[in-house]
Design a protein around this motif. Structure first.
Motif, short mmCIF file in Angstrom:
data_model
loop_
_atom_site.label_atom_id
_atom_site.label_comp_id
_atom_site.label_asym_id
_atom_site.label_seq_id
_atom_site.Cartn_x
_atom_site.Cartn_y
_atom_site.Cartn_z
N VAL A 164 0.42 23.62 69.63
CA VAL A 164 -0.09 24.78 68.88
C VAL A 164 -1.16 24.34 67.89
CG1 VAL A 164 0.49 26.56 67.19
CG2 VAL A 164 2.01 26.15 69.13
N LEU A 165 -0.88 23.29 67.14
CA LEU A 165 -1.84 22.82 66.14
C LEU A 165 -3.11 22.29 66.80
CD1 LEU A 165 0.05 20.99 63.25
CD2 LEU A 165 -1.56 22.88 63.08
N PHE A 166 -2.95 21.56 67.89
CA PHE A 166 -4.14 21.02 68.55
C PHE A 166 -5.00 22.15 69.12
CE2 PHE A 166 -6.62 18.64 71.69
CZ PHE A 166 -6.99 17.54 70.92
N ALA A 167 -4.34 23.22 69.59
CA ALA A 167 -5.09 24.39 70.07
C ALA A 167 -5.87 25.04 68.93
CB ALA A 167 -4.14 25.40 70.71
N VAL A 168 -5.23 25.14 67.76
CA VAL A 168 -5.92 25.68 66.58
C VAL A 168 -7.11 24.81 66.22
CG1 VAL A 168 -5.70 26.12 64.10
CG2 VAL A 168 -3.88 26.84 65.66
N ILE A 205 3.06 32.42 58.14
CA ILE A 205 2.85 32.26 59.59
C ILE A 205 1.74 31.30 59.98
CG2 ILE A 205 3.73 34.57 60.15
CD1 ILE A 205 0.79 35.51 60.35
N THR A 206 0.92 30.82 59.03
CA THR A 206 -0.25 30.04 59.43
C THR A 206 0.14 28.65 59.95
OG1 THR A 206 -2.35 29.10 58.70
CG2 THR A 206 -0.62 29.24 57.05
N PRO A 207 -0.32 28.28 61.14
CA PRO A 207 -0.02 26.95 61.68
C PRO A 207 -0.63 25.82 60.85
CG PRO A 207 -0.78 28.43 63.41
CD PRO A 207 -1.06 29.11 62.11
N THR A 208 -1.69 26.13 60.09
CA THR A 208 -2.36 25.09 59.31
C THR A 208 -1.65 24.80 58.00
OG1 THR A 208 -3.84 26.78 58.39
CG2 THR A 208 -4.63 25.54 60.30
N GLY A 209 -0.61 25.55 57.68
CA GLY A 209 0.16 25.31 56.46
C GLY A 209 1.38 24.45 56.75
N ILE A 247 -14.65 24.78 68.10
CA ILE A 247 -15.56 25.72 68.79
C ILE A 247 -16.31 26.59 67.78
CG2 ILE A 247 -15.63 27.74 70.32
CD1 ILE A 247 -13.27 26.45 71.85
N LEU A 248 -15.59 27.02 66.72
CA LEU A 248 -16.23 27.86 65.69
C LEU A 248 -17.39 27.14 65.00
CD1 LEU A 248 -13.15 29.58 63.98
CD2 LEU A 248 -14.83 30.61 65.53
N THR A 249 -17.31 25.82 64.92
CA THR A 249 -18.41 25.08 64.28
C THR A 249 -19.69 25.16 65.11
OG1 THR A 249 -17.83 22.95 65.29
CG2 THR A 249 -16.79 23.49 63.18
N LEU A 293 3.78 13.58 61.70
CA LEU A 293 2.62 13.71 62.59
C LEU A 293 2.06 15.13 62.57
CD1 LEU A 293 3.80 11.60 65.65
CD2 LEU A 293 2.07 10.98 63.95
N ILE A 294 2.93 16.12 62.48
CA ILE A 294 2.48 17.51 62.39
C ILE A 294 1.64 17.73 61.14
CG2 ILE A 294 3.30 19.87 61.97
CD1 ILE A 294 5.58 19.27 63.93
N ILE A 295 2.09 17.17 60.03
CA ILE A 295 1.34 17.30 58.77
C ILE A 295 -0.06 16.69 58.92
CG2 ILE A 295 1.25 16.50 56.37
CD1 ILE A 295 4.34 16.71 56.39
N ALA A 296 -0.14 15.55 59.58
CA ALA A 296 -1.43 14.89 59.78
C ALA A 296 -2.35 15.72 60.67
CB ALA A 296 -1.21 13.51 60.39
N ILE A 297 -1.81 16.29 61.75
CA ILE A 297 -2.63 17.10 62.66
C ILE A 297 -3.13 18.36 61.94
CG2 ILE A 297 -2.66 18.39 64.82
CD1 ILE A 297 -0.48 16.48 65.85
N ALA A 298 -2.26 18.96 61.12
CA ALA A 298 -2.66 20.15 60.36
C ALA A 298 -3.80 19.82 59.40
CB ALA A 298 -1.46 20.70 59.58
N ARG A 299 -3.74 18.67 58.76
CA ARG A 299 -4.83 18.26 57.87
C ARG A 299 -6.11 18.03 58.68
NH1 ARG A 299 -4.83 16.01 52.71
NH2 ARG A 299 -2.86 17.16 52.53
#
Length: 509
Positions: free
Chosen positions: A22-26, A464-468, A32-34, A370-376
């Motif tokens: 999920v995080l990698f998809a985000v 709900i935000t995956p980046t949090g 892509i937005l960049t 690892l999830i925390i690192a990917i989110a950052r």
């Protein structure tokens, strides 16, 4: 050949992807937005002791004397004292300074490097999580935790609802006072077994902790990382708007409690009603593996009682250190490491056994780290692609000329959207307040309403935000993101309505 032998194997349905996917998809979407969003930045002003330094879009810098006149000259309506005493400690955006820059779209290599850079940038949080895992491993090995859970579940028989009320209220209080967020990760290994032993599922424990923290930080009253720094950046006293935030804190916390209790009672009466019933055996095996059903509930052994006192004291010291002594991850990590050693000495755990159990405990939480690192890493892509300020600039232009009632509600939703990309409360405050707060003057809305809209909007997205922190929290209890969304979305709708109503009342009354 029997019917059983000839029967075709059952086909497995598609399962929801893991938190990592999920995080990698985000992250991929952000990359892509960049390529789509125009790059741009605001000039930034930072305090350097005896001077201000301004960083420009072209990479150049200039200096101004550290005076109130310098702040006024660049349009920052904040008191000089707030920079001097450290209330505003991050570079702050300068109004009306947005400049388009050469795009820096993030490619495939950037996408895969982002989690690595995220690991470097979040190493303090990562190491904190790993040491907590080691600490919990030592406590579990002592047997004190198992004995304590058995005793507590016996004492709380018939009064399990109070677990939800007490945990949610206390963590909400921590959230509103000093922004308790990452610190809650330490509570999952402790509280989940207690809730499961009380007849609930892991979602009840997750909700009591995570919703308590989220509603508390959403309605921050004296939280220095959101309320105070945002108010300072907006150029107002932090006490302005306090009454409306306090009112929503009380109503919102009670609403969360009732929502959790309603679900918890349904699960306790019929375990098949649990959203994670299919994982019941798996989760119980993980969290109750050290809990013996045959253990005597009537009393605790003396050394177990002493270990549990040391265990509880560690958390009280952590809360006091963060709220009153200015502690952060280095001090908290040290505290849990020292506590693990002290508990090992009390329980007379041999040195080699201590190392083995500590490493095993840390390994149990490696996935969370690892999830925390990917989110950052998502934030890394935003910063490197230089689209954070572009999103803020477009948001500010969107609300120009609106009616004040529509304006303040739209602002709340805009802050929700921006916080998806900038999940740091203090980071969003210093980035957005100097830009957004002056818009209130044009519309005729007090600036404290902008601060409230920022807090409510960011808080709502935090559910709900995956980046949090939500994916890291879900990983702690083996719950997938889709199950959490199914549980929390109805509550989120209620809280959105309460937040919008609070803002409208504060604007018109």
């Amino acid at each position: 050949m029997s019917d059983t032998e000839t029967q075709a194997p059952a086909k497995k349905g598609l399962s929801f992807p893991s938190a990592y996917t999920v995080l990698f998809a985000v992250a991929a979407i952000v990359a892509i937005l960049t390529w789509v969003i125009d790059a741009g930045v605001y000039n930034k002003l930072s305090y350097q002791g005896d001077k201000f330094e301004i960083s420009y879009a072209d990479g150049s810098t200039s200096e101004l004397p550290a005076t109130q006149a310098s702040l006024d000259s660049v349009g920052i309506k904040a008191d000089l004292e707030k920079f001097v005493n450290g209330d505003i400690y991050k570079p702050i955006g300068i109004p009306n300074s947005y400049t388009a820059v050469e795009p820096n779209p993030q490619g495939i290599m950037d996408l895969f490097q982002a989690p690595i850079q995220g690991m470097y940038q979040s190493i303090d949080v990562v190491f904190f999580v790993l040491v907590i895992g080691g600490f919990i491993g030592i406590v579990n090995h002592s047997g004190a935790f198992s004995a304590g859970i058995n005793r507590l579940s016996h004492v709380m028989t018939g009064r399990e609802t109070w677990l939800i009320v007490i945990v949610t209220a206390l963590i909400s209080l921590g959230g509103t006072s000093f922004g308790m967020a990452e610190e809650t990760i330490a509570f999952y290994p402790i509280l989940v077994p207690i809730f499961i032993a009380a007849g609930y599922d892991a979602i009840v424990a997750l909700a009591a902790i995570y919703l308590g923290s989220s509603i508390g930080t959403m309605c921050s009253t004296v939280n220095p990382f959101s309320t105070i720094i945002a108010s300072n950046a907006a150029g107002i006293n932090w006490t302005l708007g306090l009454n409306s935030r306090l009112a929503l804190l009380i109503v919102g916390t009670v609403t969360c409690m009732l929502y959790i209790i309603r679900y918890a009672k349904r699960v306790k009466a019929d375990p098949t009603k649990s959203l994670i019933y299919s994982q019941k055996k798996e989760i119980e095996a993980r969290f109750l593996k050290n809990v013996s059903a045959d253990q005597d509930h009537s009393k605790l052994e003396k050394h177990h009682s002493l270990i549990l006192v040391l265990f509880a004291s560690t958390f009280f010291i952590m809360v006091y250190g963060v709220s009153s002594l200015g502690w952060w991850f280095e001090e908290m990590t040290t505290l849990f490491f020292v506590s693990a050693i002290v508990i090992a000495i009390v329980d007379r755990i041999p040195e080699k056994q201590f190392v083995t159990e500590f490493i095993q405990g840390a390994n149990d939480l490696l996935g969370v780290a690892l999830i925390i690192a990917i989110a950052r890493g998502v934030t890394v892509l935003m910063d490197n692609g230089m689209i954070s300020d572009s999103i803020l600039h477009a948001s500010a232009a969107m609300v120009d000329g609106m009616d004040k009632g529509v304006f303040i509600v739209v602002m709340m939703f805009l802050f929700s959207g921006i916080s998806f990309f900038v999940p740091s409360s203090s980071g969003l405050a210093v980035l957005s307040m100097p830009i957004m707060a002056p818009l209130a003057d044009v519309v005729g809305v007090p600036r404290d309403n902008i601060v409230s809209a920022y807090q409510f909007g960011m808080g709502l997205m935090a559910f709900i935000t995956p980046t949090g922190l939500v994916l890291a929290s879900l990983a702690m209890v083996n719950v997938t993101f889709d199950k959490w969304l199914k549980f929390v979305l109805p509550l989120l709708g209620i809280l959105i309505a309460l937040s919008a109503t609070t803002l409208l009342i504060s604007v018109y009354i």
